[in-house]
Design an enzyme around this catalytic site. Structure first.
Site, PDB file in Angstrom:
ATOM      1  N   ALA A  43      68.906  67.797  35.307  1.00 35.85           N
ATOM      2  CA  ALA A  43      67.618  68.477  35.137  1.00 35.85           C
ATOM      3  C   ALA A  43      67.802  69.988  35.304  1.00 35.85           C
ATOM      4  CB  ALA A  43      66.603  67.926  36.135  1.00 35.85           C
ATOM      5  N   GLU A 139      76.375  62.493  37.663  1.00 41.37           N
ATOM      6  CA  GLU A 139      75.422  61.902  38.616  1.00 41.37           C
ATOM      7  C   GLU A 139      74.685  60.697  38.032  1.00 41.37           C
ATOM      8  OE1 GLU A 139      74.135  65.221  41.914  1.00 41.37           O
ATOM      9  OE2 GLU A 139      72.994  65.190  40.055  1.00 41.37           O
ATOM     10  N   GLY A 216      83.550  80.142  40.337  1.00 40.79           N
ATOM     11  CA  GLY A 216      82.530  80.837  41.122  1.00 40.79           C
ATOM     12  C   GLY A 216      82.463  82.311  40.738  1.00 40.79           C
ATOM     13  N   GLY A 246      76.576  76.424  39.172  1.00 39.45           N
ATOM     14  CA  GLY A 246      77.378  75.673  38.190  1.00 39.45           C
ATOM     15  C   GLY A 246      76.494  75.071  37.105  1.00 39.45           C
ATOM     16  N   ASP A 247      75.327  74.610  37.498  1.00 37.94           N
ATOM     17  CA  ASP A 247      74.400  74.034  36.507  1.00 37.94           C
ATOM     18  C   ASP A 247      73.928  75.112  35.535  1.00 37.94           C
ATOM     19  OD1 ASP A 247      74.651  71.638  37.859  1.00 37.94           O
ATOM     20  OD2 ASP A 247      72.908  72.028  39.133  1.00 37.94           O
TER      21      ASP A 247
HETATM   22  O1  RIB Z   1      74.233  71.148  41.335  1.00 37.37           O
HETATM   23  C1  RIB Z   1      73.186  71.245  42.264  1.00 37.37           C
HETATM   24  C2  RIB Z   1      72.448  69.955  42.347  1.00 37.37           C
HETATM   25  O2  RIB Z   1      73.319  68.967  42.854  1.00 37.37           O
HETATM   26  C3  RIB Z   1      71.277  69.968  43.295  1.00 37.37           C
HETATM   27  O3  RIB Z   1      70.075  70.373  42.667  1.00 37.37           O
HETATM   28  C4  RIB Z   1      71.245  68.556  43.825  1.00 37.37           C
HETATM   29  O4  RIB Z   1      70.144  67.823  43.376  1.00 37.37           O
HETATM   30  C5  RIB Z   1      72.552  67.922  43.393  1.00 37.37           C
HETATM   31  O5  RIB Z   1      72.363  67.042  42.377  1.00 37.37           O
END
Ligand code: RIB
Length: 299
Positions: A43, A139, A216, A246-247
């Site tokens: 998300a 995940e 990083g 990272g996201d």
């Molecule tokens: O990458 C960060 C995310 O990792 C967090 O928002 C947490 O929910 C985990 O999934």
């Protein structure tokens, strides 16, 4: 016309304590501040891509609960397509317990809940196949990740796998050859070799596609076959919270590639965005818009 990104991945709600320092195993630290944020790697990456200008669809799962309704509303606010969002009948929405230290560093433990119920159906394959880029991560179940990558391969959709959290990569995934975006820890775990340099060589010997090792604040390393290209990080303000950096990198990388950018340009944009993302509390609060990313790139 902006490019389209289909994210096949997790959705969480983050329960965050900001503390004077991170606790050691077995230690209790008091005096922190509590807050709730929207999270989940998938998300978060979807939001980063949407703010970077992509049209985004998210295939994922939440529970039939307050956290799930909160997560859905947050995605809708960002203009993300959630027509393929499932509501799991019995499992709760994923939750991450996050501790953030004084330099923005974190510790995270996740209860995946509904995320582990995700499996792809025909309509999902069609959505993956109609996107310019598919972005997935670890995940959600390994079968869902592989299914998304196979659907992308059949349709000729460019695929990115962010192998986070770390787990070994299957030979099926290596054969398909999505763009891989591990950090150094995920790199060594993904190939089962604890020495970073030789792990990268070993991964490239078996993997059909490019590998971008994220480092990083130091930036990123692009490795394709025997070629290596280093991309410096951008100067950042004092980090408040590195959760979601990272996201941000992955979402912006996907958005830029979906917009037909060359891979080096997409990496530069992703680095710039990641440097901006760490200036606010919560995984998504600091994620920049396309204009903000361009200002850093032009600056
Ligand atoms: O990458 C960060 C995310 O990792 C967090 O928002 C947490 O929910 C985990 O999934």
């Amino acid at each position: 016309m902006p490019g389209t990104v289909c994210v096949v991945a997790s959705i969480n709600v983050d329960l965050v304590v900001t503390a004077a320092r991170l606790p050691q195993p077995g230690e209790t630290i008091s005096g922190g501040r509590f807050s709730i944020h929207d999270g989940g790697k998938g998300a978060n990456q979807a939001v980063a891509a949407a703010r970077a200008g992509a049209r985004v669809q998210l295939i994922g799962a939440v529970g039939d609960d307050e956290h799930g309704r909160r997560a859905r509303a947050a995605l809708e606010r960002e203009g993300i397509g959630i027509g393929r969002l499932r509501v799991h009948p019995t499992e709760p929405t994923g939750v991450a317990l996050v501790v953030v230290g004084p330099r923005g560093e974190n510790q995270i433990a996740v209860a995946p809940g509904a995320n582990l119920g995700l499996s792809l159906e025909e309509d999902d394959h069609a959505l993956v196949g109609s996107a310019d880029v598919v972005l997935t991560s670890h995940e959600v179940p390994a079968e869902a990740v592989l299914d998304a990558l196979v659907a992308a391969q059949h349709a000729g959709t460019q695929a990115i796998l962010n192998p986070a959290p770390a787990r070994p990569l299957s030979s099926d995934i290596l054969r398909i050859g999505p763009i891989l975006t591990p950090n150094e820890h995920e790199l060594v775990v993904s190939i089962g070799n604890e020495v970073t340099e030789s792990a990268l060589d070993e991964l490239l010997a078996r993997h059909a596609g490019p590998v971008i090792v994220t480092q990083g604040a130091a930036g990123a390393l692009l490795a394709v076959g025997a070629d290596r290209e280093r991309f410096a990080g951008f100067p950042a303000a004092v980090p408040v919270d590195t959760t979601g950096a990272g996201d941000t990198f992955n979402g912006v990388l996907a958005a830029w590639l979906a917009d037909s950018a060359a891979l080096p340009d997409a990496i530069r944009a992703a680095n710039a965005a990641a440097s901006l993302s760490i200036g606010a509390a919560g995984a998504r609060a600091g994620m920049p818009t396309r204009e903000e990313i361009s200002a850093v790139l032009d600056g």
